[in-house]
Write an enzyme that holds these catalytic residues in place. Structure first.
Site, PDB file in Angstrom:
ATOM      1  N   PRO A   6       0.678  -1.078  -0.110  1.00  0.00           N
ATOM      2  CA  PRO A   6       0.109  -0.028   0.196  1.00  0.00           C
ATOM      3  C   PRO A   6       0.881   1.178  -0.023  1.00  0.00           C
ATOM      4  O   PRO A   6       1.976   1.412   0.775  1.00  0.00           O
ATOM      5  CB  PRO A   6      -0.797  -0.124   1.411  1.00  0.00           C
ATOM      6  CG  PRO A   6      -0.276  -1.330   2.123  1.00  0.00           C
ATOM      7  CD  PRO A   6       0.740  -2.074   1.346  1.00  0.00           C
TER       8      PRO A   6
ATOM      9  N   THR B 255       0.261   5.504  -0.155  1.00  0.00           N
ATOM     10  CA  THR B 255      -0.338   6.809  -0.129  1.00  0.00           C
ATOM     11  C   THR B 255       0.403   7.776  -1.378  1.00  0.00           C
ATOM     12  O   THR B 255       1.453   7.808  -1.320  1.00  0.00           O
ATOM     13  CB  THR B 255      -0.552   7.309   1.441  1.00  0.00           C
ATOM     14  OG1 THR B 255      -1.091   6.477   2.204  1.00  0.00           O
ATOM     15  CG2 THR B 255      -1.132   8.731   1.196  1.00  0.00           C
TER      16      THR B 255
ATOM     17  N   GLN C 122      -6.823  -1.218   1.052  1.00  0.00           N
ATOM     18  CA  GLN C 122      -6.168  -0.749   2.534  1.00  0.00           C
ATOM     19  C   GLN C 122      -6.862   0.363   3.192  1.00  0.00           C
ATOM     20  O   GLN C 122      -7.259   1.449   2.509  1.00  0.00           O
ATOM     21  CB  GLN C 122      -4.935  -0.626   2.662  1.00  0.00           C
ATOM     22  CG  GLN C 122      -4.444  -0.463   4.071  1.00  0.00           C
ATOM     23  CD  GLN C 122      -2.866   0.012   4.368  1.00  0.00           C
ATOM     24  OE1 GLN C 122      -2.580   1.070   3.907  1.00  0.00           O
ATOM     25  NE2 GLN C 122      -2.158  -0.662   4.865  1.00  0.00           N
TER      26      GLN C 122
ATOM     27  N   HIS D   7      -5.476  -1.467   8.288  1.00  0.00           N
ATOM     28  CA  HIS D   7      -4.148  -0.888   8.485  1.00  0.00           C
ATOM     29  C   HIS D   7      -4.089  -0.736  10.044  1.00  0.00           C
ATOM     30  O   HIS D   7      -4.160   0.144  10.633  1.00  0.00           O
ATOM     31  CB  HIS D   7      -3.960   0.893   7.874  1.00  0.00           C
ATOM     32  CG  HIS D   7      -2.828   0.913   7.786  1.00  0.00           C
ATOM     33  ND1 HIS D   7      -1.656   0.355   8.425  1.00  0.00           N
ATOM     34  CD2 HIS D   7      -2.198   2.112   7.036  1.00  0.00           C
ATOM     35  CE1 HIS D   7      -0.453   1.230   8.174  1.00  0.00           C
ATOM     36  NE2 HIS D   7      -0.728   2.163   7.429  1.00  0.00           N
TER      37      HIS D   7
ATOM     38  N   ALA E  96      -1.108  -0.789  11.369  1.00  0.00           N
ATOM     39  CA  ALA E  96       0.463  -0.578  11.374  1.00  0.00           C
ATOM     40  C   ALA E  96       0.949   0.770  11.591  1.00  0.00           C
ATOM     41  O   ALA E  96       0.169   1.649  11.736  1.00  0.00           O
ATOM     42  CB  ALA E  96       1.391  -1.305  10.254  1.00  0.00           C
TER      43      ALA E  96
ATOM     44  N   TYR F 221      -0.306   4.300  13.443  1.00  0.00           N
ATOM     45  CA  TYR F 221      -1.720   5.177  13.351  1.00  0.00           C
ATOM     46  C   TYR F 221      -2.852   4.438  14.277  1.00  0.00           C
ATOM     47  O   TYR F 221      -2.252   3.834  15.095  1.00  0.00           O
ATOM     48  CB  TYR F 221      -2.141   4.878  11.683  1.00  0.00           C
ATOM     49  CG  TYR F 221      -1.094   5.588  10.714  1.00  0.00           C
ATOM     50  CD1 TYR F 221      -0.895   6.783  10.892  1.00  0.00           C
ATOM     51  CD2 TYR F 221      -0.408   4.790   9.939  1.00  0.00           C
ATOM     52  CE1 TYR F 221      -0.152   7.641   9.957  1.00  0.00           C
ATOM     53  CE2 TYR F 221       0.204   5.270   8.814  1.00  0.00           C
ATOM     54  CZ  TYR F 221       0.551   6.626   8.886  1.00  0.00           C
ATOM     55  OH  TYR F 221       1.427   7.597   8.368  1.00  0.00           O
TER      56      TYR F 221
END
Ligand code: FMN
Length: 356
Positions: A25, A27, A103, A176, A178, A181
């Protein structure tokens, strides 16, 4: 180990992967306004499927319109327009024989309040990361402690986002958990100092994760995937180990394994780094306590590192290498000499320069 394992097909639940390689993933911050990624960012994902990636993950999609967004221009998949924008992308990825997974992300205290439509910053406890936000140079705001209402509300955001992904045709959804966050903030005593049922013991800190998985799994059809991403490090205060011991981390993996997940994605800074003062890497430590398929990520950049990483995992994910090289999967297949890219090189992901 079978020399061809990297390019052998593999059954993940009832989906057949054409190989053991996935796009991690990433961003891209290309969706200001309507929360729909720029066309070249969507095309980028299809291009990676064409080049042979067995799995294509989307960027972390923001789970609500209130407090989830942590970076400018993040994407959502909550409205019909957003769903319609993803549909042809997902179809094109699947037409290449690849699997598409969305995700979902909530930033929690790694917040940038101005970019959130509702301007709220929430987290398990009112503790800001120690370091400043590297993108703004300003301190991260002290978050509001999440009330029970907030908790239920945020869970609902994950559920609605998962529904959006299913409507868009995705083969699966990833939660998510991990990189420090929101979900990771609940799991770690570094950021969770609650004294109610969501803090304290590992079971209590896990409760928020459990509720999200349970609620989301109800809207995921039986033949689709639900995966969970975990890490021992966060994007802020990176030097801190988010779990204190191997035992604590493994307890969380065991709890995850009792929930309706189809794979655990372990995100590391460097896949072979020894963890928790042991001689083992994160994938090996994870493997010790779960039968779930394991994906591994972190400085996997050529055929040798990919095959080595597969000794302790089932699937390898690449971010920077696959971001910067559209032909990466093919180059790996050919065993080409490939560079290990630096983090700064990946900043191109956030510019409006179209990547091939
Ligand atoms: C541009 C960029 C954006 C990222 N965005 C996300 C994200 O949205 N969700 C996530 O779980 N990880 C994200 N990551 C982390 C990567 O998925 C990966 O774990 C990390 O880059 C290490 O892998 P690598 O060494 O192959 O780059 C991002 C990484 C990069 C380079």
């Amino acid at each position: 180990m079978d020399k061809n394992i990297l390019f052998s097909s593999w059954q993940l639940k009832n989906l057949k992967l054409k190989n053991r390689i996935g796009v991690a993933p990433m961003t891209r911050m290309s969706s200001p306004g309507d929360s729909i990624p720029r066309q070249d960012v969507l095309d980028f994902l299809v291009r990676r499927a064409k080049n042979g990636a067995g799995i294509v993950y989307t960027e972390g999609i923001v789970s609500d319109y209130e407090s989830a967004q942590g970076y400018p221009g993040q994407a959502r998949i909550l409205t019909e327009r957003q769903i319609d924008a993803w549909q042809p992308v997902v179809k094109s990825i699947q037409n290449e024989g690849s699997i598409a997974i969305m995700q979902m992300f909530h930033c929690g205290r790694i917040a940038w309040p101005e970019v959130n439509p509702a301007n709220r910053v929430i987290a398990p406890s009112p503790i800001a990361p120690k370091q400043d936000n590297p993108l703004t140079g300003a301190p991260y705001p002290v978050p509001d402690t999440m009330s029970l209402f907030d908790i239920e509300h945020v869970i609902q955001g994950f559920v609605e986002t998962a529904k959006g992904a299913i409507a868009a045709g995705f083969d699966g959804v990833e939660i998510h958990g991990a990189h420090g966050y929101l979900i990771n903030q609940f799991l770690s005593s570094y950021s969770n100092q609650r004294t109610d049922g969501y803090g304290g013991s590992v079971e209590n800190r896990y409760r928020f994760t459990h509720k999200i998985i349970k609620a989301v799994s109800k809207v995921i059809p039986e033949d689709h995937l639900l995966t969970f991403r975990i890490s021992n490090w966060g994007v802020a205060d990176m030097e801190v180990s988010l779990f204190d011991t191997k035992k604590e981390y493994q307890e969380i993996i065991k709890l995850l394994s009792n929930d309706p997940l189809d794979a655990i994605s372990v995100s590391t800074y460097e896949y072979h780094a020894k963890a928790f003062g042991t001689e083992q890497n994160m994938a090996r430590i994870t493997r010790e306590v779960t039968k779930l398929p394991i994906m591994i990520c972190g400085k996997i950049y050529d055929r040798t590192s990919a095959e080595d990483a597969l000794r302790d995992a089932d699937i390898v994910l690449s971010a920077k290498s696959i971001l910067l090289n559209p032909d990466w999967v093919e180059d790996v297949r050919e065993g080409k000499m490939l560079p290990l890219h630096k983090s700064e090189e990946a900043n191109i992901a956030y510019t409006d320069k179209p990547l091939q």
